[in-house]
Design a protein around this motif. Structure first.
Motif, PDB file in Angstrom:
ATOM      1  N   ILE A  10       0.663  -1.298   0.117  1.00 17.91           N
ATOM      2  CA  ILE A  10       0.028   0.100   0.132  1.00 17.91           C
ATOM      3  C   ILE A  10       0.846   1.094   0.018  1.00 17.91           C
ATOM      4  O   ILE A  10       0.657   2.248  -0.694  1.00 17.91           O
ATOM      5  N   PRO A  11       1.653   1.326   0.889  1.00 18.66           N
ATOM      6  CA  PRO A  11       2.574   2.612   0.609  1.00 18.66           C
ATOM      7  C   PRO A  11       3.722   2.472  -0.569  1.00 18.66           C
ATOM      8  O   PRO A  11       3.947   3.649  -0.990  1.00 18.66           O
ATOM      9  N   VAL A  13       3.497   1.350  -3.517  1.00 14.73           N
ATOM     10  CA  VAL A  13       3.102   1.720  -5.059  1.00 14.73           C
ATOM     11  C   VAL A  13       3.155   3.208  -5.098  1.00 14.73           C
ATOM     12  O   VAL A  13       3.679   3.701  -6.150  1.00 14.73           O
ATOM     13  N   SER A  44      -3.143   2.033  -4.627  1.00 13.90           N
ATOM     14  CA  SER A  44      -3.181   1.880  -2.971  1.00 13.90           C
ATOM     15  C   SER A  44      -4.564   1.884  -2.402  1.00 13.90           C
ATOM     16  O   SER A  44      -4.644   1.022  -1.622  1.00 13.90           O
ATOM     17  N   SER A  48      -6.085  -1.170  -0.212  1.00 12.13           N
ATOM     18  CA  SER A  48      -6.463  -0.911   1.099  1.00 12.13           C
ATOM     19  C   SER A  48      -7.911  -1.195   1.504  1.00 12.13           C
ATOM     20  O   SER A  48      -8.260  -1.871   2.433  1.00 12.13           O
ATOM     21  N   THR A  94      -6.054   7.058   1.641  1.00 16.62           N
ATOM     22  CA  THR A  94      -5.772   6.720   0.444  1.00 16.62           C
ATOM     23  C   THR A  94      -7.217   7.307  -0.569  1.00 16.62           C
ATOM     24  O   THR A  94      -6.875   7.688  -1.681  1.00 16.62           O
ATOM     25  N   LEU A 134       1.325   6.935   4.332  1.00 18.72           N
ATOM     26  CA  LEU A 134       0.731   5.520   4.812  1.00 18.72           C
ATOM     27  C   LEU A 134       1.835   4.764   5.531  1.00 18.72           C
ATOM     28  O   LEU A 134       1.643   3.918   6.295  1.00 18.72           O
TER      29      LEU A 134
END
Lengths: 677, 489
Positions: A10-11, A13, A44, A48, A94, A134
């Motif tokens: 998630i962070p 990308v 992201s 998420s 996000t 993130l």
């Protein structure tokens, strides 16, 4: 697909997005930039969402992914933690970021930048910010959180100074950075102490250690737990712009408006609230430190709201409003209602992002004008912007049914009823609510109603923003309208959906809840709760009507001036001036001048000592050359010169004074050992 | 008395890096005049090879740690760490100096590289001496080479002034130190660190406590000069500003690291029994050094002078860890110096490049618009400045972190708080360079920066990679430092 194992992506990308932008973005066409950068955040968001949904299905709502060891003795790994709290945060970050990225495509569309590359650089920084934010919310330990914490500060600094040809922008960037560094010093000290106390900086282990029963509640006085909590809170005041470190946030409005919306309203500034909520096990153990948090929060809320009453720059009103709303969140955290703090963070993210982006749309329509005294009558010219901002302003003012009402009212109620709260803080909160309604609707009436006060050229240019900007606004408006329904007060009946937010966060705040239970519960009657609720609704409506009366009904010269208080408020209680005198002039310049007396550059200055030294040394070198060539002829001359050396040395006035400082130092040390033993 | 004066193989192996460097340096001096002007650049290559050989030998010597030459020299983790560190610093200095003298004077110079090699011999002895007289000899070997290097461009008045000041004040300070050594010998009957320690524990303190403290104070003056601690720092700004930029890098990185090695070893072995008495002195010196360095740096417009004051301030942070008087503190000193050496060499290398011929562009304003003129150089400088500020993911962050952690572990709460505030204030002057670099357009007169040679490029890249490595994965270096920090077994 198992999203839970992929939370570390998630962070990362957005980081890849930032890398592409900053390394290769220069040669890219705008269309490609507008695809990659928001796309990265979009991915992201999907990740998420997937992880959030799968988290709901878990028995114990908590999932940790450790990529590898990092600093072993601090128990800090490259670890990511998804639990209800970080789940809410990643959704907010996000989701809102994605909308703001889309909006920025339109807003920054004509941005060519001082170097024709402003566009890609802007998106590069924005992606980098999302990465750090993130990291901050997904980290499973304080050290990794701190990496994100510093990183978002850095990006904020880069983005505030984005218009770097403006001097004020550069200064504002610097101010933000320095003030945040002061807060960080507190945070680092707090981390040290926490590690000393618990032997770990991993969230889970810290919280387990604190609730193990080895640490009794520090009720009797000020102790090590309170100190630790307070130091962490100092860090939070820096990042979340609370008294006394709030001064950077209003100046940060020099940045582009989408940045103000994303960083300085919806996400980064809430990092302090997140951190305090994350440390709830610690704060719960120290009623004194919690009281400090609540008092600072309440004071900031009313203080910033009072300044907001008289500002004329549309973004500054919103900036002070943000400071004030953050104060509400700390008030909630301080009285032990952590879930309410996060709830207000959640609803605030919607309506404040909406208001900022809306104001960006207004500024866009007004060809860059930000002064509300030169606006007015925009209601029919930019109808979409007007309608969404209307919803946002009702939401923040606390009109029942909209998001802001539920969260703000819950804060007020908890302040009244919690064992850590007090009725005085409630009154402060209520007064702030009145001011909030007033300044927001002052903004609305000055901007959208009445007669247009702009010049003809600007008037001619007024146009509604393109769809790429208005669609995100509409989505945010929907969120501001219904976002609060998952946190309806229990007094209206209990229902799984309407109290979803509180139940969802329960496992995270369990440590605090355990301790709070020992304070003893008392249940004030439902009648009181309903009565207070009615009071705050009346206050909100009263504020709006008062603003309507003054700024719509009365002519400009009939308006009340506010008397002696007006200049005080307009100049922000002179706090900037006070800090300038105390810290900038007093400490750094004064101290610098004293030291500068010792430090005159002997090289640039026209000092006779310099010339002499130079001549002397070059003579020696020349002499050396001659000696090699001609043999010992000049040896005697050398001895003469060498003998005169100490004499001349005394007269240079420079090296000598240095030696004198030496001797003074030596004597001081001697004296210390001789007499001071 | 030792039973035999003939050194054993182990003795020689433990001294071998110094032997190789001395012999190699002397050889360079001999063949230098015989080398044609066009081939002098080869001398740099010889120096690189010599230093690499010395590094390899010091690693080999560490496989069999112990003392040699009747306890005069000691090879342990601590001395090996600092040997590698100063050799690394020498290596980077050699790399960044290639082409410098060609640019400034029109011809390369072989003697210069020989001087670096000699200076490294001295610094390596400072790191491994177990005896006060050898310590002093190492200090002098290192310093005398340094005095000559500071004035190497002898037609340049700034160089001349720098060298003379460094020499005069340096002699002044070493005189104090030598006097202190003489007193120690008089009071304890030995100059060997272990023997001195036993003598102090065995009653020298009770017999002549005041004299002993004065003696240590005299020695401290010498140390304080070399590490540029306040108030004995006054030479540093003038010398660094005037000296050729690569020499300034060498003096502020390598020479300072060796001086700290010396201070830490003496304080943690011979004078450890006096640590309670030293603490106040170190406390006050550390605080004064941080404050003087940071606040004076705020006002500078010349970047070399600003970096000089910044190096004073960093000496203050390191002194905080020395004040802790613990193994954690020593490990923090070692880690800090490793990252400090990398970021200092890196930042001076960038300054060397931007300054151009004759070092014309050394004002902070000369860095304006660097990001447009030389984006890669600007990024490298950003990394070094971040590290100097202490932003996470650079070596400078963990360095400060460990220093203040060590101080807190030793209950130096106030020093920690004041140190952290200092480091917050320090961000300001580094930030000024960043602002100028990124946010101001290039000045009218500023031409393109000269193309960088391969040597200086390698030095910058290596320092940047090292700085980031220490910031992302500090454990490897820290673990070694933690193990090596136990000086007295």
């Amino acid at each position: 697909m198992n999203f839970l194992e992929l939370i570390w992506l998630i962070p990362f990308v957005p980081l890849i997005g930032a890398g592409i932008m900053l390394l290769f973005g220069r040669g890219m066409p705008k269309q490609l930039v507008s695809l990659i950068s928001p796309g990265a955040v979009g991915i992201s968001f999907v990740l998420s969402l997937g992880a959030f949904v799968q988290l709901m299905g878990l028995e114990e709502r908590r999932h940790e992914v450790v990529l590898g060891p990092w600093i072993e003795f601090l128990k800090a790994d490259w670890g990511f933690l998804l639990d209800p709290l970080s789940g809410v945060m990643i959704m907010v970050v996000t989701g809102i970021s994605f909308l703001i990225h889309i909006y920025s495509i339109g807003y920054m569309g004509h941005e060519h930048g001082p170097r024709h590359g402003g566009f890609y650089r802007f998106f590069g920084y924005l992606n980098l910010f999302v990465f750090f934010m993130l990291m901050l919310v997904l980290a499973n330990n304080y050290v990794l959180l701190f990496v994100g914490w510093e990183g978002v500060g850095l990006c904020s600094y880069l983005l505030i100074g984005f218009y770097f040809h403006k001097k004020s922008a550069g200064d504002a960037g610097k101010k933000a950075f320095i003030v945040n560094r002061i807060g960080d010093a507190g945070f680092i000290l707090g981390m040290f102490l926490l590690f000393k106390l618990t032997g770990s900086l991993n969230f889970g282990e810290v919280s387990a250690a604190l609730t193990s029963g080895n640490f009794p509640v520090e009720a009797a006085g000020w102790g090590i737990l309170s100190t630790t909590a307070l130091l962490l809170f100092v860090g939070a005041t820096g990042k979340s712009a609370q008294i006394p470190l709030y001064v950077w946030l209003p100046d940060a409005m020099e940045g582009p408006t989408p940045v103000s919306a994303l960083i300085h309203a919806a996400t980064m500034v809430t990092a302090g609230v997140y951190m305090v909520a994350r440390s709830n096990a610690l704060f719960a153990l120290t009623p004194d430190a919690s009281t400090v948090v609540a008092v600072v929060g309440a004071a900031t809320a009313i203080f910033a709201a009072s300044i907001g009453l008289v500002q004329n720059d549309i973004k500054r009103v919103l900036a002070y409003s943000t400071v004030s709303q953050l104060g509400y969140m700390f008030l909630a955290a301080g009285v032990g209602a952590y879930w309410v703090a996060i709830f207000h963070l959640f609803t605030h993210a919607f309506f404040k992002a909406l208001l900022f982006l809306g104001s960006g749309s207004v500024i866009h329509a007004m060809s860059g004008e930000q002064d509300m005294r030169r606006m007015g009558g925009l209601k029919d010219k930019i109808p979409i912007t007007f309608r969404v901002m209307f919803i946002g302003s009702l939401a923040i003012a606390g009109i029942p049914g909209l998001a802001g009402f539920f969260s703000k009212d819950e804060i007020l109620w908890q302040t009244w009823s919690s064992p850590l709260g007090s009725h005085l803080l409630y009154v402060v909160g209520l007064a702030t609510a009145a001011m909030t309604a007033f300044y927001m609707w002052r903004l609305m009436f000055m901007t959208f109603y009445g007669e247009g006060r702009m010049d003809e050229k600007t008037k001619h240019h007024i146009h509604e923003s393109p769809a790429v900007m208005t669609v995100p606004l509409m989505i945010l408006a929907a969120g501001s309208a219904v976002g609060g329904w998952i946190g309806v007060p229990k007094v209206f009946g209990e229902n799984g959906f309407f109290q979803a937010f509180e139940h969802w966060l329960e496992p995270v705040f369990e440590p605090a809840a355990k301790v709070m239970a020992t304070h003893g519960e008392h249940h004030p009657s439902h009648a009181v709760e309903l009565g207070l609720m009615a009071l705050s609704v009346c206050i909100a409506i009263g504020g709006i009507l008062l603003a309507r009366h003054i700024y719509l009904a009365l002519k400009e010269d009939q308006r009340p001036t506010g008397g002696a208080l007006y200049p005080v408020l307009l100049n922000k209680w002179y706090v900037d001036e006070l800090y300038d005198i105390l810290f900038i002039n007093g400490l750094s310049k004064g101290g610098g001048t004293v030291l500068a007396a010792f430090d005159r550059s002997t090289i640039d200055g026209a000092v006779n000592g310099t010339a002499w030294t130079t001549r002397m040394v070059s003579k020696i070198s020349m002499w050396y050359d001659t000696w090699i060539v001609d043999g010992l002829v000049n040896l005697s001359a050398f001895f003469v010169r060498a003998a005169s050396y100490p004499m001349r040395f005394l007269h240079t006035g420079w090296v000598q004074s240095y030696a004198l400082i030496f001797v003074a130092g030596v004597l001081a040390i001697f004296g210390f050992y001789w007499w001071g033993r | 008395m030792p039973t035999s004066f003939i050194p054993t193989a182990a003795d020689l192996l433990r001294l071998s890096p110094d032997i190789v460097l001395t012999a190699g340096g002397a050889l360079m001096m001999v063949i230098e005049p015989l080398t044609g002007a066009a081939r002098k650049a080869r001398m740099a290559a010889i120096a690189v090879l010599l230093i690499a050989a010395a590094m390899a030998l010091s690693v080999m010597a560490y496989s069999d740690p112990g003392t040699s030459f009747s306890g005069m020299l000691v090879v342990d983790g601590f001395s090996t760490f600092f040997r590698i560190l100063v050799y690394g610093c020498g290596l980077l200095t050699v790399l960044m100096s290639v082409d410098y003298f060609k640019r400034e004077r029109g011809s390369e110079s072989g003697e210069y590289y020989a001087l670096i090699v000699f200076s490294l011999v001295g610094q390596s002895l400072m790191a491994s001496a177990n005896e006060l007289v050898l310590l002093f000899i190492g200090l002098e070997i290192s310093s005398i080479a340094g005095y000559i290097m500071a004035g190497y461009l002898r037609d340049d008045k700034r160089n001349n002034e720098s060298a003379l000041k460094y020499f005069l004040l340096g002699s002044f300070a070493t005189a104090f130190m030598l006097y202190g050594v003489a007193w120690i010998y008089g009071l304890t009957g030995s100059t060997n660190l272990d023997t001195v320690r036993r003598a102090i524990l065995g009653g020298a303190m009770e017999q002549s406590g005041q004299m002993l403290m004065i003696a240590t104070a005299l020695m401290f003056v010498g140390f304080a000069f070399k590490i540029s601690a306040a108030p004995f720092h006054v030479w540093a700004p003038d010398v660094y500003q005037g000296a050729p930029a690569p020499v300034a890098a060498f003096l502020s990185a390598g020479a300072k690291a060796a001086a700290f090695a010396m201070l830490v070893r003496v304080a943690a072995s011979a004078f450890f029994p006096l640590s309670a008495k030293w603490e106040m002195l170190l406390w006050a010196t550390a605080l004064a050094t941080m404050i003087v360095g940071n606040f004076a740096a705020l006002r500078q417009s010349n970047i070399k002078r600003m970096l000089a004051y910044s190096s004073v301030a960093h000496a203050g942070y390191i002194l905080v860890a020395v004040t802790a008087h613990s193994e954690v503190g020593i490990a923090a000193v070692m880690f800090y110096l490793a990252s400090y050496v990398l970021m200092t060499i890196g930042v001076f290398a960038v300054v060397t490049l931007v300054a151009s011929k004759g070092e014309r562009f050394v004002e902070i304003d000369d860095f304006s618009g660097l990001v447009q003129r030389q984006p890669m150089l600007a990024i490298a400088l950003t990394i070094f400045l971040f590290s100097l500020i202490g932003i996470p993911l650079t070596g400078g962050f963990f360095a400060k972190f460990y220093v203040f952690k060590a101080a807190l572990d030793s209950n130096l709460t106030w020093l920690t708080i004041l140190g952290l505030l200092n480091s917050a204030a320090a961000a300001f002057y580094y930030l000024r360079v960043l602002v100028v670099m990124y946010m101001k357009p290039a000045a009218e007169g500023a031409g393109p920066v000269d193309p960088a040679g391969i040597g200086i490029k390698a030095a910058i890249v290596a320092s940047a990679v090292g700085t980031l490595y220490l910031g992302v994965y500090p454990s490897a270096v820290l673990d070694f430092a933690g193990k090596a920090a136990q000086l007295v077994k």
